[in-house]
Design a protein around this motif. Structure first.
Motif, PDB file in Angstrom:
ATOM      1  N   PRO A  64    -103.430  46.089 -11.237  1.00 50.23           N
ATOM      2  CA  PRO A  64    -102.622  44.867 -10.590  1.00 50.23           C
ATOM      3  C   PRO A  64    -101.010  44.847 -10.901  1.00 50.23           C
ATOM      4  O   PRO A  64    -100.226  44.751 -10.307  1.00 50.23           O
ATOM      5  CB  PRO A  64    -103.286  43.878 -11.016  1.00 50.23           C
ATOM      6  CG  PRO A  64    -104.846  44.443 -11.133  1.00 50.23           C
ATOM      7  CD  PRO A  64    -104.603  45.759 -11.549  1.00 50.23           C
ATOM      8  N   LYS A  65    -100.806  45.213 -12.258  1.00 49.63           N
ATOM      9  CA  LYS A  65     -99.563  45.112 -12.951  1.00 49.63           C
ATOM     10  C   LYS A  65     -98.863  46.143 -12.297  1.00 49.63           C
ATOM     11  O   LYS A  65     -97.521  46.054 -11.942  1.00 49.63           O
ATOM     12  CB  LYS A  65     -99.364  45.067 -14.435  1.00 49.63           C
ATOM     13  CG  LYS A  65    -100.049  44.194 -15.018  1.00 49.63           C
ATOM     14  CD  LYS A  65     -99.816  44.301 -16.656  1.00 49.63           C
ATOM     15  CE  LYS A  65    -100.047  42.783 -17.327  1.00 49.63           C
ATOM     16  NZ  LYS A  65     -99.987  43.055 -18.789  1.00 49.63           N
ATOM     17  N   GLU A  66     -99.369  47.571 -12.219  1.00 46.93           N
ATOM     18  CA  GLU A  66     -98.635  48.642 -11.551  1.00 46.93           C
ATOM     19  C   GLU A  66     -98.114  48.220 -10.150  1.00 46.93           C
ATOM     20  O   GLU A  66     -97.260  48.728  -9.724  1.00 46.93           O
ATOM     21  CB  GLU A  66     -99.300  49.941 -11.828  1.00 46.93           C
ATOM     22  CG  GLU A  66     -99.397  50.219 -13.151  1.00 46.93           C
ATOM     23  CD  GLU A  66    -100.488  51.552 -13.365  1.00 46.93           C
ATOM     24  OE1 GLU A  66    -100.493  52.174 -14.548  1.00 46.93           O
ATOM     25  OE2 GLU A  66    -101.369  51.531 -12.606  1.00 46.93           O
ATOM     26  N   LEU A  67     -99.187  47.908  -9.284  1.00 42.20           N
ATOM     27  CA  LEU A  67     -98.895  47.458  -7.904  1.00 42.20           C
ATOM     28  C   LEU A  67     -97.779  46.446  -7.729  1.00 42.20           C
ATOM     29  O   LEU A  67     -96.964  46.458  -7.084  1.00 42.20           O
ATOM     30  CB  LEU A  67    -100.175  46.811  -7.381  1.00 42.20           C
ATOM     31  CG  LEU A  67    -101.261  47.854  -6.779  1.00 42.20           C
ATOM     32  CD1 LEU A  67    -102.555  47.184  -6.742  1.00 42.20           C
ATOM     33  CD2 LEU A  67    -100.814  48.633  -5.767  1.00 42.20           C
ATOM     34  N   ASN A  68     -97.822  45.569  -8.761  1.00 39.91           N
ATOM     35  CA  ASN A  68     -96.723  44.513  -8.893  1.00 39.91           C
ATOM     36  C   ASN A  68     -95.474  44.885  -9.079  1.00 39.91           C
ATOM     37  O   ASN A  68     -94.453  44.847  -8.528  1.00 39.91           O
ATOM     38  CB  ASN A  68     -97.269  43.357  -9.835  1.00 39.91           C
ATOM     39  CG  ASN A  68     -96.304  41.970  -9.653  1.00 39.91           C
ATOM     40  OD1 ASN A  68     -95.510  42.079  -8.651  1.00 39.91           O
ATOM     41  ND2 ASN A  68     -96.223  41.256 -10.774  1.00 39.91           N
ATOM     42  N   ILE A  76     -87.448  41.369  -3.835  1.00 39.91           N
ATOM     43  CA  ILE A  76     -87.008  40.498  -4.915  1.00 39.91           C
ATOM     44  C   ILE A  76     -87.356  39.273  -4.965  1.00 39.91           C
ATOM     45  O   ILE A  76     -87.736  38.671  -3.733  1.00 39.91           O
ATOM     46  CB  ILE A  76     -85.349  40.325  -4.615  1.00 39.91           C
ATOM     47  CG1 ILE A  76     -84.657  42.048  -4.633  1.00 39.91           C
ATOM     48  CG2 ILE A  76     -84.719  39.479  -5.708  1.00 39.91           C
ATOM     49  CD1 ILE A  76     -84.787  42.645  -5.772  1.00 39.91           C
ATOM     50  N   GLY A  77     -87.727  38.760  -6.243  1.00 34.89           N
ATOM     51  CA  GLY A  77     -88.369  37.476  -6.134  1.00 34.89           C
ATOM     52  C   GLY A  77     -89.815  37.451  -5.764  1.00 34.89           C
ATOM     53  O   GLY A  77     -90.528  38.413  -5.710  1.00 34.89           O
ATOM     54  N   GLN A  78     -90.243  36.066  -5.291  1.00 32.85           N
ATOM     55  CA  GLN A  78     -91.486  35.902  -4.831  1.00 32.85           C
ATOM     56  C   GLN A  78     -92.712  36.487  -6.071  1.00 32.85           C
ATOM     57  O   GLN A  78     -93.568  37.205  -5.493  1.00 32.85           O
ATOM     58  CB  GLN A  78     -91.896  37.052  -3.496  1.00 32.85           C
ATOM     59  CG  GLN A  78     -90.846  36.497  -2.520  1.00 32.85           C
ATOM     60  CD  GLN A  78     -90.665  34.900  -2.128  1.00 32.85           C
ATOM     61  OE1 GLN A  78     -91.193  34.124  -2.332  1.00 32.85           O
ATOM     62  NE2 GLN A  78     -89.747  34.781  -1.257  1.00 32.85           N
ATOM     63  N   GLU A  79     -92.512  36.308  -7.098  1.00 28.13           N
ATOM     64  CA  GLU A  79     -93.363  36.778  -8.284  1.00 28.13           C
ATOM     65  C   GLU A  79     -94.830  36.125  -8.052  1.00 28.13           C
ATOM     66  O   GLU A  79     -95.740  37.154  -8.127  1.00 28.13           O
ATOM     67  CB  GLU A  79     -92.759  36.272  -9.649  1.00 28.13           C
ATOM     68  CG  GLU A  79     -91.565  36.866 -10.199  1.00 28.13           C
ATOM     69  CD  GLU A  79     -90.326  36.351  -9.623  1.00 28.13           C
ATOM     70  OE1 GLU A  79     -90.270  35.237  -8.810  1.00 28.13           O
ATOM     71  OE2 GLU A  79     -89.196  36.825  -9.832  1.00 28.13           O
ATOM     72  N   ARG A  80     -94.902  34.903  -7.903  1.00 23.45           N
ATOM     73  CA  ARG A  80     -96.380  34.403  -7.635  1.00 23.45           C
ATOM     74  C   ARG A  80     -97.100  35.346  -6.234  1.00 23.45           C
ATOM     75  O   ARG A  80     -98.237  35.664  -6.624  1.00 23.45           O
ATOM     76  CB  ARG A  80     -96.303  32.978  -7.372  1.00 23.45           C
ATOM     77  CG  ARG A  80     -97.677  32.295  -7.278  1.00 23.45           C
ATOM     78  CD  ARG A  80     -98.546  32.482  -8.407  1.00 23.45           C
ATOM     79  NE  ARG A  80     -99.889  31.820  -8.516  1.00 23.45           N
ATOM     80  CZ  ARG A  80    -100.743  32.094  -9.328  1.00 23.45           C
ATOM     81  NH1 ARG A  80    -100.672  32.982 -10.393  1.00 23.45           N
ATOM     82  NH2 ARG A  80    -102.121  31.583  -9.294  1.00 23.45           N
ATOM     83  N   ALA A  81     -96.288  35.336  -5.500  1.00 23.89           N
ATOM     84  CA  ALA A  81     -96.993  35.839  -4.127  1.00 23.89           C
ATOM     85  C   ALA A  81     -97.158  37.621  -4.445  1.00 23.89           C
ATOM     86  O   ALA A  81     -98.215  37.925  -4.215  1.00 23.89           O
ATOM     87  CB  ALA A  81     -95.979  35.704  -2.746  1.00 23.89           C
ATOM     88  N   ARG A  82     -96.116  38.185  -5.107  1.00 26.96           N
ATOM     89  CA  ARG A  82     -96.478  39.520  -5.236  1.00 26.96           C
ATOM     90  C   ARG A  82     -97.780  39.711  -6.228  1.00 26.96           C
ATOM     91  O   ARG A  82     -98.534  40.496  -6.171  1.00 26.96           O
ATOM     92  CB  ARG A  82     -95.361  40.124  -6.155  1.00 26.96           C
ATOM     93  CG  ARG A  82     -94.226  40.329  -5.120  1.00 26.96           C
ATOM     94  CD  ARG A  82     -93.302  41.258  -5.686  1.00 26.96           C
ATOM     95  NE  ARG A  82     -92.335  40.694  -6.477  1.00 26.96           N
ATOM     96  CZ  ARG A  82     -92.073  40.685  -7.857  1.00 26.96           C
ATOM     97  NH1 ARG A  82     -92.848  41.483  -8.459  1.00 26.96           N
ATOM     98  NH2 ARG A  82     -91.192  39.832  -8.512  1.00 26.96           N
ATOM     99  N   LYS A  83     -98.043  38.942  -7.309  1.00 26.69           N
ATOM    100  CA  LYS A  83     -99.039  38.825  -8.020  1.00 26.69           C
ATOM    101  C   LYS A  83    -100.561  38.518  -7.415  1.00 26.69           C
ATOM    102  O   LYS A  83    -101.280  39.375  -7.622  1.00 26.69           O
ATOM    103  CB  LYS A  83     -98.807  37.880  -9.152  1.00 26.69           C
ATOM    104  CG  LYS A  83    -100.068  38.041 -10.495  1.00 26.69           C
ATOM    105  CD  LYS A  83     -99.691  36.837 -11.774  1.00 26.69           C
ATOM    106  CE  LYS A  83     -98.691  37.111 -12.354  1.00 26.69           C
ATOM    107  NZ  LYS A  83     -98.421  36.247 -13.375  1.00 26.69           N
TER     108      LYS A  83
END
Length: 414
Positions: A64-68, A76-83
């Motif tokens: 998951p970290k590598e996908l993120n 750019i941004g949208q950290e929560r949605a990307r996670k």
């Protein structure tokens, strides 16, 4: 040892992928398999384990970290949605390919489809496209607004799977491990929370038709799309292994959230909230809010992961222009370099583009339109300025002035 390569795909010879030699021509194992499929179809006796191993190998490497991290190179941004999306995709393909490695206790892991909620131009479609690219799986992007209930004018819901099959080059096994992104899903909300007396064939009817497909079932589809006919040959697709990602702007959902918070209150002794305090974010969205909006409870229940995307700020706009691997500025620089012209932007010019896009309220999607408007005259004369540097200033964006052309330390304004 002679370093030989396949004459079709240029892959080097190895123990895993040996080459068959002909009259000065070589073909590898993978190309032989592909040729067999083209000539005789995807027969049951054809071993498709290679395709499975390919996706398995990709998902094994991408945590998951590598996908993120990969998503962050393009979004750019949208950290929560990307996670949330990274975890959902990792768990989905782990469910398909990795369950054989654990003890069989008859526990079946259910599928977790994703719902992306966010304003227009916030990156919903780009997220789905990027995640499919890194996983090397086929993706079908469908627009929910053109769908209707079976038997009515419009596209049948099954046509979404036809698009996925076409994206997989007709390979059913590959299509059954793909991703379907249904955009504008908020446009198929029913007209009111109560059941309509008249038949809602493009709203509630479409939602009902999507239920079985999204949950996981065997669907018969016409290979070339279109309407089903009694004497037609159908292709069966099992949607259990297909990840469904739905996206929508859900315009007006913020009013439902405000009402739930009880912001619109009357009477004496009430604390009036400022505009900043009244701002609601889609992070607060719960399933019952989507039901109030017009999605049927059965569909909401099949989309357990709700990822909200925030509105893009001015700072994010500038970063979107410059930082991603395929950013617009990099694209235009490459376009100019073909004519041997160097393109550069001043910081104030980038800020002016961001402000203009925010004013139009079209999100990151509006950035290209603004650039095209301001660059069209420059690109019209571009071949004449081979060997020059073109500098885009704030005045070019705001006032439509000509850029600065520079050649060998000599400046001149065209």
């Amino acid at each position: 040892m002679i370093n030989r390569h396949c004459s079709f795909c240029d892959t080097g010879e190895s123990e895993v992928n040996p080459l068959i030699a002909g009259n000065g021509v070589y073909i590898c194992k993978n190309c032989v398999t592909s040729a067999y499929k083209i000539m005789f179809g995807d027969e049951e006796n054809l071993d498709d384990s290679q395709n499975k191993e390919l996706v398995d190998a990709v998902t094994k490497l991408m945590t998951p970290k590598e996908l993120n991290n990969f998503l962050s190179e393009y979004i750019i941004g949208q950290e929560r949605a990307r996670k949330l999306l990274s975890v959902a995709v990792y768990n989905h393909y782990k469910r398909i390919f990795k369950t054989d490695n654990v003890d069989n206790d008859e526990t079946e892991i259910a599928k977790s489809n994703v719902l992306l909620i966010g304003p227009t131009g916030s990156g919903k479609t780009l997220m789905a496209q990027t995640i499919a690219r890194v996983l090397n799986v086929p993706i079908a992007i469908a627009d929910a607004t053109s769908l209707t209930e079976a038997g009515y004018v419009g596209e049948d819901v099954e046509n979404i799977l036809t698009k996925l099959l076409q994206a997989a080059d007709g390979d059913v096994q590959k299509a059954q491990q793909g991703i379907v992104f249904i955009d504008e899903v908020d446009k198929i909300s029913r007209m009111s929370e109560n059941r309509s007396i008249t038949r809602d064939v493009s709203g509630e009817g479409v939602q009902q038709a999507l239920l079985k497909i999204i949950e996981g079932s065997i669907v018969n589809i016409p290979p070339k799309g279109g309407r089903k006919h009694p004497n037609q040959d159908f292709t069966s697709i099992d949607t259990t292994g297909i990840l469904f990602i739905c996206g929508g702007a859900f315009d007006g959902l913020d009013e439902i959230l405000k009402k739930k918070q009880g912001e619109n209150v009357l009477g004496f002794g009430q604390d009036k909230k400022t505009k900043d305090e009244q701002k609601t974010t889609y992070d607060m969205v719960e399933p019952d809010d989507l039901v109030h909006y017009g999605l049927i409870p059965e569909l909401v229940g099949r989309l357990p992961i709700i990822a909200s995307l925030s509105e893009i700020t001015e700072e994010d706009m500038v970063r979107i222009l410059t930082e991603p691997k395929n950013s617009l500025i990099k694209q235009y620089k490459k376009l100019f370099s073909i004519d041997k012209v160097e393109l550069n932007f001043e910081d104030d010019a980038l800020l002016a583009i961001a402000k203009k896009s925010l004013k139009r309220k079209t999100g990151a999607r509006g950035l290209r339109a603004i650039l095209e408007e301001n660059m069209i005259d420059i690109m019209y004369e571009l071949p004449e300025y081979s060997g020059y540097e073109v500098l885009i200033t704030k005045e070019v964006i705001e006032d439509g002035e000509n850029p600065v052309y520079i050649k060998k330390q000599n400046k001149k304004t065209a």
